[in-house]
Design an enzyme around this catalytic site. Sequence first.
Site, short mmCIF file in Angstrom:
data_model
loop_
_atom_site.label_atom_id
_atom_site.label_comp_id
_atom_site.label_asym_id
_atom_site.label_seq_id
_atom_site.Cartn_x
_atom_site.Cartn_y
_atom_site.Cartn_z
N HIS A 1 0.94 -1.02 -0.11
CA HIS A 1 0.05 0.03 -0.15
C HIS A 1 1.02 1.08 0.03
CE1 HIS A 1 -3.65 2.41 1.31
NE2 HIS A 1 -2.73 2.98 1.68
N GLU A 2 1.76 1.40 0.94
CA GLU A 2 2.60 2.37 1.13
C GLU A 2 3.56 2.55 -0.24
OE1 GLU A 2 1.81 4.63 3.12
OE2 GLU A 2 0.42 3.47 4.35
N HIS B 1 1.61 4.61 -3.02
CA HIS B 1 1.77 6.01 -2.94
C HIS B 1 3.33 6.46 -3.11
CE1 HIS B 1 -1.71 6.84 -0.50
NE2 HIS B 1 -1.55 6.08 0.44
N ALA C 1 -6.55 15.36 13.32
CA ALA C 1 -4.92 15.71 13.45
C ALA C 1 -4.44 15.37 12.11
CB ALA C 1 -4.22 14.94 14.69
N GLY C 2 -5.05 14.67 11.05
CA GLY C 2 -4.64 14.25 9.83
C GLY C 2 -5.45 14.99 8.94
N GLY C 3 -5.24 14.65 7.77
CA GLY C 3 -5.93 15.44 6.60
C GLY C 3 -7.40 15.03 6.33
#
Length: 706
Positions: free
Chosen positions: A486-487, A490, A621-623
Site C-alpha cells: 500500500h505505502e 503512494h 490531527a490528519g488531513g
Amino acid sequence: MAAAVAAAADVENPLLKDFEFPPFDSVEADHVRPGVRALLKQLEDDLEELERTVEPTWSKLVEPLEKIVDKLTVVWGMVNHLKAVKDTAELRAAIEEVQPDKVKFQLRLGQSKPIYNAFKAIQESPEWQHLSDARKRIVEGQIKEAVLSGVALEDEKREEFNKVEQELERLSQKFDENVLDATKKFERLVTDKKEIEGLPATALGLAAQTAVSKGHPGATCEDGPWIITLDGPSFVSVMQHARNRGLREEVYRAYVTRASSGDLDNTPIIDQILKLRLEKAKLLNYNNYAEVSMATKMATVEKAQDLMEKLRSASWDAAVKDLEELKYFAKSQGAAEADDLRHWDISFWAERLREAKYDINEEELRPYFSLPKVMDGLFNLAKKLFDINIEAADGLAPVWNTDVRFYCIKDSSGSPTAYFYFDPYSRPSEKRGGAWMDEVVGRSRVLSRNGTSPRLPVAHMVCNQTPPVGDKPSLMTFSEVETVFHEFGHALQHMLTKVDEGLVAGIRGIEWDAVELPSQFMENWCYHRETLMGIAKHYETGENLPEEVFLKLVAARTYRAGTLSLRQLKFATTDLELHLNYVPGGPESVYDVDQRVSKRTQIIPPLPEDRFLCGFSHIFAGGYAAGYYSYKWAEVLSADAFSAFEDAGLDDNKAVKETGHKFRETVLALGGGKAPLEVFVEFRGREPSPEALLRHNGLLAAAASA
C-alpha cells in the site's frame, strides 16, 4: 558582531544548508527554533520581493512562488518527520513554539492579493488556452486555494479567520500528542504466563522486549515478565489471540477510551476543533465544513453520501451473517459467552473461525513473509509492471535510525529517476503508530540541481511492524505485507511522475479522494499467485508457501468483508455527520452522534463509554476531516483499475506489461497535473464503477438484490 554570530549559527544549522538529501542524522531539537525562524525571515523577504515585482507570467509568478513554497515544505517536512519517527519532549516543545510563526507565514502567503490577482490575470488572458494541462491545474488550484485561505476576506474577518487557523493547527498537534501519550501511558505488566495464554511467540517476544526496555532486564519470551501496551502490534495480538477474556476486555476498554480523561482528555479539543471548523466555513461563505472539504475533492457531499449508502446496503446483510456465523462457531467450541459476544470477543473468535474455516493462522504464516524477501518480491513486481529497477543505496543519504534503508529507482536505461527511505519497524517510545508515506522533495524543473535536468523526487515510507528478534529477520503477518504494498503504491505515484511543474508533480495537487488509488491498487497484487509465490518463501528452509495455503488466503480475502466494510463506513459516516450536521454546543454530544451513526453502520452498538473519537487522529490531527470517505471512494477507483489487468489476463505477461505501462503513463505519471477523473478515463477508457470493488469483496449478490 551579533549579526555575524547569528550568521555563523545559521551556517552551522543543518536545516538551513543546501542539501540534496536532508541531514536527518544531524538535526537536533536545538536547531528547530533558530532554523525555522531564520527560514521564515528569508521567505518573508522573498515573498515581499515577489509581490513587488509580480507579473502574470510563469517566470515572474509561478517560478518564484514554487521556490518559496518548496523551501517551507521541505524544511518543515523534515522537522515534522523527525517528530513522527524520533519524538522527544524537546523537539515537541520547539515545534510548538515556532508553529504559530509558520502558520502565520502560510496565511500571509495564501492571502496575498498581488499573487491572487496575477493568477486571475493569467486565467483571463488570451494565453490561457495555450497553457498545458499541468499549468492550467496550477492556476486553477492556486486560485481555489487562495479563496479557501481567506484571500477575499476584509480586515476584521481576515483577522478572525487567521486566529481560527492558528488555533486549529495548535489543537490538532495537541490532539495527536495526547493520543501518543495516552497510548504510551498504558502498560500492563504480566508475570503469570497463564494470564497471556494463546499469545503467539512473536507477541510474547515483543512483550518481553518491551519489558526489557521498561526496566525488567531479565525478561524473556518464555518466562517473562511481559508488558502489554496499546501499540498496534501488541494490542492486536491480545485481541486476536489471548484466551483470557478478562485481559481482552481490560485492554479493549483501555484502547477505546484512550485520551478521554484527565490531562490527556481530547474531548474538549474535539469540541473546539469542530466549533472552529464551522466558524471557518461560515467565514468563507459555506454552510458547513463538509462543503469546504469537498471544494478540493473529486466528490461532492451528495455523491459521497450516495456511494456510502450503496456500499452500506450491500454490506449490511453480509455483516449480520458474519455475526451469526461467529456466534454459532463460538457455541460449537463451548464458549460461555457465545450468546452474548461482546466487542472484546469478536476479533478473538473471528481469528479462531478463520483458522477453522481456512486453516490459516496469521502467526504461522510469518516465517514465509520475511521482510527482505517481501521487498525483493515487491521490487520485482515494480520492474515487471513499470519497467524500473530498484537498488539499495544505503550510505548515500543520512538516516535518522540505523534500521532505515535507502533505495534508488532507475529507469530501463539505468538513469536514477527517484530515491526513497524505508523505516520498517515499530519503536513505540519515539515513533507514532500506523504506516504512512510522505514526500521529502518533489520532482521539479525550477529546482533543478544542475540547471538542466529536473530535481528528482525523494519519498519516505514508514511502517510499524515487528522488529527482528535476535538473528531472526522481521517476520511479517500477511496484513503487514499488504501495508508495505500500500505505502509503496503512494511512493510510486510520487516517484514515477513525469510532471516537471513542481506544484503539481507526483502526489502534489492530487484531489484527496483520488490519492489512495495507487496505494490500494498495489494491495491487489498480494493476491496474485505469481507475485505472492515470489515473496512467500520460508526464511530458514527457503520452501515455497504451500499451494493450498495460497488458495485459502485468496478465499479468506472476502472473510468478514461485510463487517470490515461497515467498519470503514462507520468511520466515514461519523466523520461526515460531524462536519455536516453536528451543532457544536447543541443538544447532541459528539459521542451521541457516534452512537447514532453506529445504529446504521454497526451490528453490535459501541459501548456507552466508548470514546473512539478521542483517538480518531485521521480527522482531528490528519488531513481526513470530512474526507474519511476518500478511502472507500478511492477503493472503487483502485478495484476498477485493477480489473483492467484482470480483463487483460493476469497470467498473460505481455498483456500485464502493456497494461502496467499504461497505468504508469497515466495514474503514476500525470500526478496532480490533470483532473483525476480525466486521468482515470484515460487509463480505463470509461468512468469508474463500484462493481469491481463489490465483486472483489464478494458482496456483488447483496448489491444486486439491494
